[in-house]
Design a protein around this motif. Structure first.
Motif, PDB file in Angstrom:
ATOM      1  N   PRO A   1       0.808  -1.227   0.000  1.00 39.61           N
ATOM      2  CA  PRO A   1       0.000   0.000   0.000  1.00 39.61           C
ATOM      3  C   PRO A   1       0.840   1.276   0.000  1.00 39.61           C
ATOM      4  CG  PRO A   1      -0.964  -1.600   1.481  1.00 39.61           C
ATOM      5  CD  PRO A   1       0.362  -2.159   1.057  1.00 39.61           C
ATOM      6  N   MET A   2       2.126   1.166   0.394  1.00 39.44           N
ATOM      7  CA  MET A   2       3.025   2.314   0.373  1.00 39.44           C
ATOM      8  C   MET A   2       3.783   2.416  -0.955  1.00 39.44           C
ATOM      9  SD  MET A   2       5.835   3.356   3.310  1.00 39.44           S
ATOM     10  CE  MET A   2       4.613   3.552   4.609  1.00 39.44           C
TER      11      MET A   2
ATOM     12  N   PHE B   1      -2.754  -4.735   6.899  1.00 40.82           N
ATOM     13  CA  PHE B   1      -3.108  -4.748   5.486  1.00 40.82           C
ATOM     14  C   PHE B   1      -2.910  -6.154   4.934  1.00 40.82           C
ATOM     15  CE2 PHE B   1      -2.192  -0.312   6.259  1.00 40.82           C
ATOM     16  CZ  PHE B   1      -3.070   0.382   5.440  1.00 40.82           C
ATOM     17  N   VAL B   2      -3.891  -6.641   4.177  1.00 44.81           N
ATOM     18  CA  VAL B   2      -3.856  -8.006   3.662  1.00 44.81           C
ATOM     19  C   VAL B   2      -4.338  -8.011   2.217  1.00 44.81           C
ATOM     20  CG1 VAL B   2      -4.664 -10.362   4.010  1.00 44.81           C
ATOM     21  CG2 VAL B   2      -4.365  -8.876   5.971  1.00 44.81           C
ATOM     22  N   LYS B   3      -3.662  -8.807   1.394  1.00 43.52           N
ATOM     23  CA  LYS B   3      -4.050  -8.987  -0.008  1.00 43.52           C
ATOM     24  C   LYS B   3      -4.229 -10.479  -0.269  1.00 43.52           C
ATOM     25  CE  LYS B   3      -2.173  -8.321  -4.719  1.00 43.52           C
ATOM     26  NZ  LYS B   3      -3.284  -7.537  -5.313  1.00 43.52           N
ATOM     27  N   SER B   4      -5.387 -10.878  -0.761  1.00 45.15           N
ATOM     28  CA  SER B   4      -5.659 -12.288  -1.028  1.00 45.15           C
ATOM     29  C   SER B   4      -4.917 -12.754  -2.280  1.00 45.15           C
ATOM     30  CB  SER B   4      -7.159 -12.513  -1.209  1.00 45.15           C
ATOM     31  OG  SER B   4      -7.419 -13.875  -1.474  1.00 45.15           O
ATOM     32  N   LEU B   5      -4.309 -13.947  -2.193  1.00 44.86           N
ATOM     33  CA  LEU B   5      -3.573 -14.517  -3.323  1.00 44.86           C
ATOM     34  C   LEU B   5      -4.246 -15.771  -3.883  1.00 44.86           C
ATOM     35  CD1 LEU B   5       0.027 -14.167  -1.828  1.00 44.86           C
ATOM     36  CD2 LEU B   5      -1.136 -12.608  -3.404  1.00 44.86           C
ATOM     37  N   ARG B   6      -5.377 -16.176  -3.310  1.00 46.46           N
ATOM     38  CA  ARG B   6      -6.127 -17.334  -3.782  1.00 46.46           C
ATOM     39  C   ARG B   6      -7.585 -17.153  -3.372  1.00 46.46           C
ATOM     40  NH1 ARG B   6      -3.613 -22.373  -0.615  1.00 46.46           N
ATOM     41  NH2 ARG B   6      -5.288 -23.443  -1.698  1.00 46.46           N
ATOM     42  N   SER B   7      -8.493 -17.857  -4.042  1.00 39.99           N
ATOM     43  CA  SER B   7      -9.917 -17.609  -3.837  1.00 39.99           C
ATOM     44  C   SER B   7     -10.593 -18.593  -2.891  1.00 39.99           C
ATOM     45  CB  SER B   7     -10.652 -17.636  -5.191  1.00 39.99           C
ATOM     46  OG  SER B   7     -10.525 -18.912  -5.806  1.00 39.99           O
TER      47      SER B   7
ATOM     48  N   ASP C   1     -13.541 -12.258   4.511  1.00 42.69           N
ATOM     49  CA  ASP C   1     -13.584 -12.781   3.148  1.00 42.69           C
ATOM     50  C   ASP C   1     -13.180 -11.640   2.223  1.00 42.69           C
ATOM     51  OD1 ASP C   1     -14.263 -13.622   0.561  1.00 42.69           O
ATOM     52  OD2 ASP C   1     -16.038 -14.721   1.237  1.00 42.69           O
ATOM     53  N   LEU C   2     -11.931 -11.664   1.765  1.00 42.59           N
ATOM     54  CA  LEU C   2     -11.427 -10.552   0.954  1.00 42.59           C
ATOM     55  C   LEU C   2     -11.940 -10.606  -0.472  1.00 42.59           C
ATOM     56  CD1 LEU C   2      -7.748 -10.215   2.232  1.00 42.59           C
ATOM     57  CD2 LEU C   2      -9.874  -9.274   3.168  1.00 42.59           C
ATOM     58  N   ASP C   3     -12.392 -11.767  -0.930  1.00 41.02           N
ATOM     59  CA  ASP C   3     -12.987 -11.842  -2.269  1.00 41.02           C
ATOM     60  C   ASP C   3     -14.311 -11.082  -2.310  1.00 41.02           C
ATOM     61  OD1 ASP C   3     -11.003 -13.645  -3.510  1.00 41.02           O
ATOM     62  OD2 ASP C   3     -11.747 -15.074  -2.026  1.00 41.02           O
ATOM     63  N   ALA C   4     -15.051 -11.139  -1.206  1.00 39.54           N
ATOM     64  CA  ALA C   4     -16.313 -10.409  -1.116  1.00 39.54           C
ATOM     65  C   ALA C   4     -16.137  -9.042  -0.464  1.00 39.54           C
ATOM     66  CB  ALA C   4     -17.336 -11.229  -0.327  1.00 39.54           C
TER      67      ALA C   4
ATOM     68  N   ALA D   1      -6.326   0.203  -2.783  1.00 38.68           N
ATOM     69  CA  ALA D   1      -6.037  -0.070  -4.186  1.00 38.68           C
ATOM     70  C   ALA D   1      -5.318  -1.414  -4.373  1.00 38.68           C
ATOM     71  CB  ALA D   1      -5.185   1.059  -4.771  1.00 38.68           C
ATOM     72  N   ASN D   2      -5.418  -1.946  -5.577  1.00 41.51           N
ATOM     73  CA  ASN D   2      -4.673  -3.135  -6.007  1.00 41.51           C
ATOM     74  C   ASN D   2      -4.957  -4.377  -5.174  1.00 41.51           C
ATOM     75  OD1 ASN D   2      -3.315  -1.558  -8.015  1.00 41.51           O
ATOM     76  ND2 ASN D   2      -1.953  -0.774  -6.414  1.00 41.51           N
ATOM     77  N   GLY D   3      -6.204  -4.526  -4.746  1.00 40.67           N
ATOM     78  CA  GLY D   3      -6.610  -5.729  -4.045  1.00 40.67           C
ATOM     79  C   GLY D   3      -6.293  -5.775  -2.566  1.00 40.67           C
ATOM     80  N   TRP D   4      -5.744  -4.710  -2.004  1.00 38.93           N
ATOM     81  CA  TRP D   4      -5.419  -4.673  -0.580  1.00 38.93           C
ATOM     82  C   TRP D   4      -6.640  -4.277   0.245  1.00 38.93           C
ATOM     83  CZ3 TRP D   4      -0.971  -6.293   1.620  1.00 38.93           C
ATOM     84  CH2 TRP D   4       0.168  -6.414   0.812  1.00 38.93           C
TER      85      TRP D   4
END
Length: 205
Positions: free
Chosen positions: A39-40, A77-83, A104-107, A137-140
């Motif tokens: 995020p930075m 901060f967390v970004k999902s790498l799989r569904s 649930d980061l996908d939702a 931004a960018n899925g985070w």
């Protein structure tokens, strides 16, 4: 103007790199492909949390940072790498029945959570407000537990990889050695609500 706060999460940008995080059923690695940024906007401090192939819980605990009785917000901060996985923030060192929330980061939602208050199996009373989730931004996402009050001075924050089917606190299953989430920017601050991220590359900042 935000009120002044202190981030007590050590090495907050590089979550899981150092021994201050204790891993169980999981490892932490640098990304195999640097096709995204934190995020930075950085890449050198990116770390991915990977479940191993054991039939166990897959998590890491910030065991070197004991948190106290003052009400606080604990975010990351967390970004999902799989569904097929969710991520859970859970308070540790209290035995069973601690406060927790599954995201649930996908939702982009808080999927499940503990009650707003309770007493853990080691007889520690706790309470919390609505879990926090904020899209970046960018899925985070920035996720966390808010206004968290625990009647103990020796509790810690844990990050758990859980299956989509897990509805309670924690989850044990046979992993597949695939990265689940990129983790960055932990923050533990006294107060009822979270403030903007405070970068901390050492002790409290």
């Amino acid at each position: 103007i935000e009120e002044a706060r202190t981030n007590t999460a050590t090495y907050s940008n590089i979550v899981g790199k150092y021994v201050d995080w204790t891993k169980t059923g999981s490892t932490v690695q640098t990304p195999s492909s640097l096709n995204y940024t934190s995020p930075m906007g950085t890449t050198s401090d990116l770390r991915e949390m990977v479940e191993n192939v054991q039939n166990t819980s897959h998590h890491q605990v910030h065991s070197s940072v004991n948190l106290d009785t003052a009400a606080k917000c604990c975010t990351v901060f967390v970004k999902s790498l799989r569904s097929d996985r969710n991520i859970q923030i859970r308070i540790t060192s209290l035995g069973s029945a601690p406060p927790w929330a599954t995201f649930d980061l996908d939702a982009g939602i808080v999927k499940y959570q503990s009650a707003a208050s309770g007493t853990s199996s080691n007889n520690t009373a706790w309470s919390m407000s609505t879990p926090f989730i904020e899209k970046h931004a960018n899925g985070w996402y920035r996720i966390g537990l808010t206004n968290l009050a625990v009647a103990s001075t020796t509790w810690n924050i844990g990050l758990y990889i859980v299956r989509k089917t897990a509805t309670g606190s924690g989850d044990s299953f046979t992993g597949d050695n695939v990265a689940g989430f990129s983790i960055w920017g932990a923050q533990y601050e006294n107060g009822a609500f979270p403030t903007s991220y405070i970068h901390n590359e050492g002790g409290s900042s």
